[in-house]
Design a protein around this motif. Structure first.
Motif, PDB file in Angstrom:
ATOM      1  N   HIS A  86       3.743   3.271  -8.824  1.00  0.00           N
ATOM      2  CA  HIS A  86       3.841   2.750  -7.455  1.00  0.00           C
ATOM      3  C   HIS A  86       2.819   3.417  -6.534  1.00  0.00           C
ATOM      4  CE1 HIS A  86       7.263   0.054  -7.741  1.00  0.00           C
ATOM      5  NE2 HIS A  86       7.881   0.932  -8.510  1.00  0.00           N
ATOM      6  N   GLN A  87       2.539   4.688  -6.787  1.00  0.00           N
ATOM      7  CA  GLN A  87       1.560   5.394  -5.965  1.00  0.00           C
ATOM      8  C   GLN A  87       0.156   4.825  -6.183  1.00  0.00           C
ATOM      9  OE1 GLN A  87       1.482   9.637  -6.632  1.00  0.00           O
ATOM     10  NE2 GLN A  87      -0.508   9.869  -5.678  1.00  0.00           N
ATOM     11  N   ASP A  88      -0.196   4.541  -7.426  1.00  0.00           N
ATOM     12  CA  ASP A  88      -1.542   4.049  -7.729  1.00  0.00           C
ATOM     13  C   ASP A  88      -1.730   2.584  -7.362  1.00  0.00           C
ATOM     14  OD1 ASP A  88      -2.162   6.531  -8.665  1.00  0.00           O
ATOM     15  OD2 ASP A  88      -1.963   6.035 -10.792  1.00  0.00           O
ATOM     16  N   TYR A  89      -0.663   1.817  -7.434  1.00  0.00           N
ATOM     17  CA  TYR A  89      -0.791   0.376  -7.215  1.00  0.00           C
ATOM     18  C   TYR A  89      -0.027  -0.104  -5.987  1.00  0.00           C
ATOM     19  CZ  TYR A  89      -2.794   0.245 -11.897  1.00  0.00           C
ATOM     20  OH  TYR A  89      -3.590   0.458 -12.986  1.00  0.00           O
ATOM     21  N   ALA A  90       0.213   0.809  -5.043  1.00  0.00           N
ATOM     22  CA  ALA A  90       0.937   0.436  -3.839  1.00  0.00           C
ATOM     23  C   ALA A  90       0.221  -0.662  -3.064  1.00  0.00           C
ATOM     24  CB  ALA A  90       1.154   1.662  -2.945  1.00  0.00           C
ATOM     25  N   TRP A  91      -1.124  -0.576  -3.032  1.00  0.00           N
ATOM     26  CA  TRP A  91      -1.899  -1.578  -2.304  1.00  0.00           C
ATOM     27  C   TRP A  91      -1.722  -2.966  -2.904  1.00  0.00           C
ATOM     28  CZ3 TRP A  91      -5.521  -4.317  -5.061  1.00  0.00           C
ATOM     29  CH2 TRP A  91      -5.861  -3.799  -6.311  1.00  0.00           C
ATOM     30  N   LYS A  92      -1.634  -3.030  -4.227  1.00  0.00           N
ATOM     31  CA  LYS A  92      -1.485  -4.311  -4.889  1.00  0.00           C
ATOM     32  C   LYS A  92      -0.072  -4.856  -4.730  1.00  0.00           C
ATOM     33  CE  LYS A  92      -2.677  -6.631  -9.214  1.00  0.00           C
ATOM     34  NZ  LYS A  92      -3.217  -6.432 -10.589  1.00  0.00           N
ATOM     35  N   ILE A  93       0.925  -3.951  -4.803  1.00  0.00           N
ATOM     36  CA  ILE A  93       2.321  -4.360  -4.638  1.00  0.00           C
ATOM     37  C   ILE A  93       2.559  -4.872  -3.223  1.00  0.00           C
ATOM     38  CG2 ILE A  93       4.707  -3.560  -4.675  1.00  0.00           C
ATOM     39  CD1 ILE A  93       3.885  -1.573  -6.859  1.00  0.00           C
ATOM     40  N   ASP A  94       2.000  -4.175  -2.229  1.00  0.00           N
ATOM     41  CA  ASP A  94       2.175  -4.591  -0.830  1.00  0.00           C
ATOM     42  C   ASP A  94       1.494  -5.937  -0.582  1.00  0.00           C
ATOM     43  OD1 ASP A  94       3.562  -2.290  -0.388  1.00  0.00           O
ATOM     44  OD2 ASP A  94       1.855  -1.182   0.439  1.00  0.00           O
TER      45      ASP A  94
END
Length: 249
Positions: free
Chosen positions: A239-247
């Motif tokens: 979640h830390q690495d892909y937070a931008w994609k999840i958001d």
């Protein structure tokens, strides 16, 4: 009981890395993984169709000894059964796991290595996951002691471990199979069976069924199962690495 503190990729120049700190035993481990790499000067040890796993333990500022070599053999044998070394680009290459003991009273010397062995195993697993090394399964490990009253102590402190009549390190796969059993001291089979049941609960928790038939792993009297700690560590990093994609989704 306070659980371990874990993190992924604390080192920037390794292919994968992890840290693991266990407040109970005082073990504080920093691990790194480099894979797949060439093993210079070790062509005689390379396998023609498989990867070669190497494990090195650095006991703080002290030089390594017989205890470290013994523990390295245990960890190497266990990881060798889990690493899918025949995957593409891994044949005739090396997987180097380096584990540094950066704090705590326990050191893998002589009779004291059992107290720090689970932390070394957990750190190596997290570092392998961080490096995206293919594995057939994950695992979790714990250490238990039996005092003079026959009581089981989870993750005994160095003083409790020294006074224990027996010490036991058990590791279970993510499928519930017993992968490792290292014991020291005097005990009978009934005691070992109680140890196995307690260790399985610590590693996997208890199972709770729901009315719709789903089965979930829940916390036991010792707190969150160690398998859940590994899963949450990986999920938090994802979640830390892909937070931008999840958001964005």
């Amino acid at each position: 009981m306070v659980g371990p503190t874990t993190s992924l990729t604390p080192l920037s120049r390794a292919d994968g890395s992890a840290s693991y700190q266990c407040p109970a035993t005082g073990a504080n481990i920093l691990g790194s993984v480099n894979a797949p790499i060439e093993l210079p000067g070790r062509r005689d040890a390379l396998k023609p169709e498989d990867a070669t796993v190497e494990v090195f333990i650095k006991p703080g500022t002290a030089p390594g000894g017989v205890g470290e070599r013994y523990v390295e053999g245990i960890i190497k044998s266990m990881l060798g059964r889990l690493v899918l070394g025949r995957e593409k680009s891994y044949a005739r290459r090396g997987i180097v796991v380096t584990l540094a003991i950066v704090g705590g009273e326990s050191k893998p010397r002589g009779d004291s290595y059992l107290t720090v062995l689970p932390a070394l195993l957990q750190t190596s697993l997290l570092a392998l996951l961080s490096a995206s090394v293919p594995l057939s399964m994950t695992f979790s490990a714990t250490v238990l002691g039996v005092n003079t009253l026959g009581e089981i102590i989870r993750e005994p402190a160095p003083t409790d471990a020294a006074a224990a009549t027996s010490l036991h390190v058990l590791a279970f796969s993510s499928k519930g199979h017993l992968l490792l059993n290292e014991s020291r001291g005097s005990f009978d089979f009934d005691t070992w069976e109680r140890i196995r049941q307690r260790a399985l609960t610590i590693c996997h928790g208890t199972l709770s069924g729901s009315p719709d038939g789903d089965v979930a792993m829940v916390e036991d009297v010792d707190g969150q199962p160690l398998e859940g700690v590994v899963r949450e560590t990986v999920e938090d990093k994802y979640h830390q690495d892909y937070a931008w994609k999840i958001d964005a989704a």
